[in-house]
Design a protein around this motif. Structure first.
Motif, PDB file in Angstrom:
ATOM      1  N   THR A   9       0.827  -1.207   0.000  1.00 34.44           N
ATOM      2  CA  THR A   9       0.000   0.000   0.000  1.00 34.44           C
ATOM      3  C   THR A   9       0.858   1.252   0.000  1.00 34.44           C
ATOM      4  O   THR A   9       0.614   2.197  -0.767  1.00 34.44           O
ATOM      5  N   LYS A  10       1.904   1.289   0.843  1.00 31.34           N
ATOM      6  CA  LYS A  10       2.792   2.452   0.891  1.00 31.34           C
ATOM      7  C   LYS A  10       3.547   2.613  -0.421  1.00 31.34           C
ATOM      8  O   LYS A  10       3.741   3.723  -0.911  1.00 31.34           O
ATOM      9  N   LEU A  11       3.980   1.501  -1.002  1.00 29.68           N
ATOM     10  CA  LEU A  11       4.706   1.549  -2.263  1.00 29.68           C
ATOM     11  C   LEU A  11       3.813   2.113  -3.379  1.00 29.68           C
ATOM     12  O   LEU A  11       4.233   2.968  -4.164  1.00 29.68           O
ATOM     13  N   LYS A  12       2.559   1.678  -3.426  1.00 32.43           N
ATOM     14  CA  LYS A  12       1.621   2.203  -4.414  1.00 32.43           C
ATOM     15  C   LYS A  12       1.414   3.702  -4.234  1.00 32.43           C
ATOM     16  O   LYS A  12       1.397   4.459  -5.203  1.00 32.43           O
ATOM     17  N   GLU A  13       1.270   4.136  -3.005  1.00 35.27           N
ATOM     18  CA  GLU A  13       1.069   5.561  -2.721  1.00 35.27           C
ATOM     19  C   GLU A  13       2.284   6.379  -3.146  1.00 35.27           C
ATOM     20  O   GLU A  13       2.148   7.448  -3.742  1.00 35.27           O
ATOM     21  N   LEU A  14       3.489   5.870  -2.845  1.00 35.94           N
ATOM     22  CA  LEU A  14       4.716   6.576  -3.246  1.00 35.94           C
ATOM     23  C   LEU A  14       4.820   6.683  -4.770  1.00 35.94           C
ATOM     24  O   LEU A  14       5.176   7.726  -5.309  1.00 35.94           O
ATOM     25  N   LEU A  15       4.506   5.584  -5.452  1.00 40.89           N
ATOM     26  CA  LEU A  15       4.555   5.603  -6.921  1.00 40.89           C
ATOM     27  C   LEU A  15       3.530   6.570  -7.498  1.00 40.89           C
ATOM     28  O   LEU A  15       3.822   7.331  -8.427  1.00 40.89           O
ATOM     29  N   LYS A  16       2.320   6.553  -6.957  1.00 40.71           N
ATOM     30  CA  LYS A  16       1.281   7.473  -7.423  1.00 40.71           C
ATOM     31  C   LYS A  16       1.720   8.922  -7.224  1.00 40.71           C
ATOM     32  O   LYS A  16       1.590   9.751  -8.125  1.00 40.71           O
ATOM     33  N   THR A  17       2.251   9.214  -6.068  1.00 39.33           N
ATOM     34  CA  THR A  17       2.704  10.574  -5.768  1.00 39.33           C
ATOM     35  C   THR A  17       3.817  10.994  -6.725  1.00 39.33           C
ATOM     36  O   THR A  17       3.810  12.106  -7.258  1.00 39.33           O
TER      37      THR A  17
END
Length: 139
Positions: A9-17
């Motif tokens: 979840t954190k990795l997805k958020e970082l990539l999206k950002t």
């Protein structure tokens, strides 16, 4: 060596950002890339569609015949000689004015009825005083 552990979840958020930031900072670049990709897709689709259609014979082109192109689910297109297109555009332009359209239609009726005698260009120039300016300027 230290091991970094990120949950999904954190990795997805970082990539999206990161992607959003790059898109915001490089809007023009991405817009150009997207436009170029769409052109390439359209060109590829046109080539594939062209491969499915029959070829046009040289006689059709030389005789200035109309070519109708139909695509499934699309409005059909017509290919006509450029001179014909320009003639049609000129006709539309001339008929946009109601007064001009009336004069043209009246002249066409007179021509069909043959009520006017043919006249030479020289006679018309003399009647309307055309060319007198050139004569005065050269004198």
């Amino acid at each position: 060596m230290a091991e970094i552990i990120l949950d999904e979840t954190k990795l997805k958020e970082l990539l999206k950002t990161a992607i959003v930031e790059v898109l915001q900072e490089q809007k023009e670049l991405f817009s150009d890339l997207l436009a170029e990709a769409l052109k390439e897709i359209a060109l590829e689709n046109a080539i594939k569609e062209g491969e499915k259609t029959e070829s046009v014979s040289p006689e059709v082109i030389y005789n200035h015949q109309q070519i109708v192109i139909t695509y499934e689910g699309q409005e059909s297109l017509s290919v006509i000689p450029t001179a014909e297109l320009e003639s049609l555009r000129e006709t539309v332009y001339l008929f946009q004015s109601h007064e001009n359209a009336k004069r043209l239609l009246d002249a066409l009726e007179r021509a069909k009825a043959r009520t006017s005698q043919p006249r030479t260009v020289e006679d018309l120039c003399q009647e309307f005083g055309l060319g007198e300016e050139e004569e005065k300027a050269s004198a």
